[in-house]
Design a protein around this motif. Structure first.
Motif, short mmCIF file in Angstrom:
data_model
loop_
_atom_site.label_atom_id
_atom_site.label_comp_id
_atom_site.label_asym_id
_atom_site.label_seq_id
_atom_site.Cartn_x
_atom_site.Cartn_y
_atom_site.Cartn_z
N PHE A 175 -7.08 2.20 9.12
CA PHE A 175 -7.05 2.19 10.58
C PHE A 175 -7.00 3.62 11.12
O PHE A 175 -7.77 3.99 12.01
CB PHE A 175 -5.83 1.41 11.10
CG PHE A 175 -5.64 1.58 12.59
CD1 PHE A 175 -6.32 0.79 13.48
CD2 PHE A 175 -4.79 2.58 13.08
CE1 PHE A 175 -6.16 0.97 14.85
CE2 PHE A 175 -4.64 2.76 14.44
CZ PHE A 175 -5.32 1.96 15.32
N SER A 176 -6.10 4.42 10.59
CA SER A 176 -5.95 5.80 11.08
C SER A 176 -7.24 6.59 10.94
O SER A 176 -7.69 7.25 11.88
CB SER A 176 -4.81 6.50 10.33
OG SER A 176 -3.58 5.85 10.58
N LYS A 177 -7.86 6.51 9.76
CA LYS A 177 -9.12 7.24 9.53
C LYS A 177 -10.22 6.76 10.46
O LYS A 177 -10.93 7.55 11.09
CB LYS A 177 -9.56 7.10 8.08
CG LYS A 177 -8.72 7.88 7.12
CD LYS A 177 -9.12 7.63 5.68
CE LYS A 177 -8.14 8.34 4.76
NZ LYS A 177 -8.18 7.86 3.40
N ARG A 178 -10.37 5.45 10.58
CA ARG A 178 -11.46 4.89 11.39
C ARG A 178 -11.23 5.16 12.87
O ARG A 178 -12.16 5.52 13.59
CB ARG A 178 -11.59 3.40 11.12
CG ARG A 178 -12.84 2.82 11.74
CD ARG A 178 -13.29 1.54 11.11
NE ARG A 178 -13.47 1.70 9.68
CZ ARG A 178 -13.37 0.70 8.81
NH1 ARG A 178 -13.10 -0.52 9.22
NH2 ARG A 178 -13.55 0.90 7.52
N LEU A 199 0.14 8.07 14.16
CA LEU A 199 -0.23 6.77 14.72
C LEU A 199 0.78 5.67 14.39
O LEU A 199 1.00 4.77 15.20
CB LEU A 199 -1.62 6.35 14.23
CG LEU A 199 -2.77 7.24 14.72
CD1 LEU A 199 -4.08 6.84 14.06
CD2 LEU A 199 -2.87 7.18 16.23
N TRP A 200 1.36 5.70 13.20
CA TRP A 200 2.28 4.65 12.76
C TRP A 200 3.63 5.24 12.37
O TRP A 200 3.69 6.33 11.82
CB TRP A 200 1.74 3.96 11.50
CG TRP A 200 0.46 3.24 11.66
CD1 TRP A 200 -0.78 3.69 11.30
CD2 TRP A 200 0.26 1.93 12.19
NE1 TRP A 200 -1.72 2.73 11.58
CE2 TRP A 200 -1.10 1.64 12.13
CE3 TRP A 200 1.13 0.97 12.71
CZ2 TRP A 200 -1.63 0.44 12.56
CZ3 TRP A 200 0.61 -0.23 13.15
CH2 TRP A 200 -0.76 -0.48 13.07
N ALA A 243 -8.72 -0.53 23.77
CA ALA A 243 -9.65 -1.49 23.14
C ALA A 243 -10.13 -0.98 21.78
O ALA A 243 -10.26 -1.76 20.83
CB ALA A 243 -10.83 -1.76 24.06
N LEU A 244 -10.36 0.33 21.66
CA LEU A 244 -10.81 0.90 20.39
C LEU A 244 -9.77 0.63 19.30
O LEU A 244 -10.12 0.24 18.18
CB LEU A 244 -11.06 2.40 20.52
CG LEU A 244 -11.39 3.15 19.22
CD1 LEU A 244 -12.68 2.61 18.61
CD2 LEU A 244 -11.49 4.65 19.48
N ALA A 245 -8.51 0.82 19.61
CA ALA A 245 -7.44 0.60 18.62
C ALA A 245 -7.40 -0.87 18.20
O ALA A 245 -7.27 -1.18 17.01
CB ALA A 245 -6.10 1.04 19.17
N GLY A 293 -10.71 8.20 18.61
CA GLY A 293 -9.33 7.95 19.03
C GLY A 293 -8.46 9.17 18.83
O GLY A 293 -8.72 10.01 17.95
N ASN A 294 -7.42 9.28 19.63
CA ASN A 294 -6.50 10.40 19.57
C ASN A 294 -5.47 10.16 18.47
O ASN A 294 -4.74 9.17 18.52
CB ASN A 294 -5.82 10.56 20.94
CG ASN A 294 -4.82 11.69 20.99
OD1 ASN A 294 -4.43 12.25 19.98
ND2 ASN A 294 -4.42 12.03 22.19
#
Length: 184
Positions: A85-88, A111-112, A30-32, A94-95
């Motif tokens: 997105f990655s920073k936040r 992440l991407w 959900a966080l992502a 988030g992992n």
């Protein structure tokens, strides 16, 4: 280094596929999902674009954007979305995943995938085909039996707008061959 050539038509609509690093099922969290939505809205505020359709799956997403007249710079928008997105996501707990030497050298997290796939939408029929494809994708991958059962999709908005019938996409062939591998 490869020279990637991207289509560049100002004011056009484009279909995109973005994949998480090593196909990690990041968007089951959900966080992502919340972070991605907030970041996309933030980037849209700074560099407008219309989201014509979107479908978020556990390890990838498909979407169709229309850019403003005179603007064709979707790459910078995606760069901003992926970076913010990655920073936040990491800042909120988030992992970030396991980082290899190449990513560490570039200051990247895991992440991407680095690249994304894009396709210039050529006409209304092409738009319809790609909207159908992205909305049918959860059925294609076996996550649900009916498109309406997938919660992370613009399908629900488009049903309200009268573009789709609520029962469209019930696990059978629609508008041609829905098992095509458009964008994957």
């Amino acid at each position: 280094m490869p020279n990637y050539r991207r289509t560049s038509v100002p004011g056009a609509s484009y279909f995109f596929t973005l994949v998480t690093y090593n196909r990690r099922p990041l968007f089951t969290e959900a966080l992502a999902r919340r972070c991605l939505r907030a970041v996309m809205e933030e980037v849209r505020g700074a560099r407008p674009f219309v989201i014509d359709g979107i479908c978020l799956l556990p390890e990838h997403l498909h979407c169709i954007w229309t850019l403003p007249a005179g603007d064709s710079d979707y790459s910078q928008r995606w760069n901003a979305i992926k970076g913010l997105f990655s920073k936040r996501f990491i800042a909120l707990g988030g992992n970030g995943g396991t980082v290899d030497a190449s990513r560490r050298k570039r200051g990247e997290v895991a992440l991407w995938q680095r690249r994304f796939w894009e396709h210039l939408i050529r006409d209304e029929k092409d738009l319809e085909r790609h909207l159908d494809y992205l909305h049918y994708n959860p059925v294609k991958h076996g996550w649900v039996n009916h498109v309406a059962d997938w919660p992370w999709s613009s399908f629900h908005r488009l049903v309200k707008e009268g573009v789709y019938a609520k029962d469209w996409g019930g696990g059978h062939a629609l508008h041609g061959n829905m098992t095509d591998t458009v964008g994957e």
